[in-house]
Design a protein around this motif. Sequence first.
Motif, PDB file in Angstrom:
ATOM      1  N   HIS A  29       4.327  -6.784  -1.277  1.00 20.45           N
ATOM      2  CA  HIS A  29       5.029  -7.922  -1.229  1.00 20.45           C
ATOM      3  C   HIS A  29       6.312  -8.154  -1.750  1.00 20.45           C
ATOM      4  O   HIS A  29       5.702  -8.501  -3.188  1.00 20.45           O
ATOM      5  N   TYR A  49      13.218 -15.440   2.411  1.00 21.34           N
ATOM      6  CA  TYR A  49      12.754 -13.916   2.715  1.00 21.34           C
ATOM      7  C   TYR A  49      11.863 -12.888   2.069  1.00 21.34           C
ATOM      8  O   TYR A  49      11.130 -12.895   1.390  1.00 21.34           O
ATOM      9  N   CYS A  50      10.861 -12.200   3.349  1.00 21.22           N
ATOM     10  CA  CYS A  50       9.317 -11.684   2.949  1.00 21.22           C
ATOM     11  C   CYS A  50       9.439 -10.125   3.441  1.00 21.22           C
ATOM     12  O   CYS A  50       9.732 -10.076   4.784  1.00 21.22           O
ATOM     13  N   ARG A  51       9.682  -9.464   2.565  1.00 20.03           N
ATOM     14  CA  ARG A  51       9.369  -7.543   3.053  1.00 20.03           C
ATOM     15  C   ARG A  51       7.972  -7.675   2.752  1.00 20.03           C
ATOM     16  O   ARG A  51       7.305  -7.274   1.190  1.00 20.03           O
ATOM     17  N   ASP A  52       7.366  -6.691   3.478  1.00 18.03           N
ATOM     18  CA  ASP A  52       5.852  -6.082   3.186  1.00 18.03           C
ATOM     19  C   ASP A  52       5.722  -4.554   3.808  1.00 18.03           C
ATOM     20  O   ASP A  52       5.995  -4.527   3.895  1.00 18.03           O
ATOM     21  N   GLN A  53       5.384  -3.658   2.995  1.00 16.42           N
ATOM     22  CA  GLN A  53       4.342  -2.068   2.722  1.00 16.42           C
ATOM     23  C   GLN A  53       3.487  -2.045   2.768  1.00 16.42           C
ATOM     24  O   GLN A  53       2.987  -2.930   2.168  1.00 16.42           O
ATOM     25  N   ALA A  64       6.883  -0.587   6.898  1.00 13.07           N
ATOM     26  CA  ALA A  64       7.160  -1.325   6.448  1.00 13.07           C
ATOM     27  C   ALA A  64       7.413  -2.716   7.653  1.00 13.07           C
ATOM     28  O   ALA A  64       6.963  -2.756   8.208  1.00 13.07           O
TER      29      ALA A  64
END
Length: 65
Positions: A29, A49-53, A64
């Motif tokens: 995350h 802004y949040c990006r999770d894999q 993703a």
Amino acid sequence: MRVGRDEFGRAALHRWYIEAMRASRTTIHQVTNHIVDFDDADRARVVVYCRDQLERPSTGHGEAG
């Protein structure tokens, strides 16, 4: 507290969390670019802004979000 559509309470949340964590092997995350606007001493509005894999063992693939 409501969990999903039809369940409530701590036990329901615990069941949901255990099942959700079993679905993924690896999670990454990134939470960045925080913008905080203070309205007054007790209130603020925040945008991040949040990006999770996720790596899912059942499929052998990463996703993703």
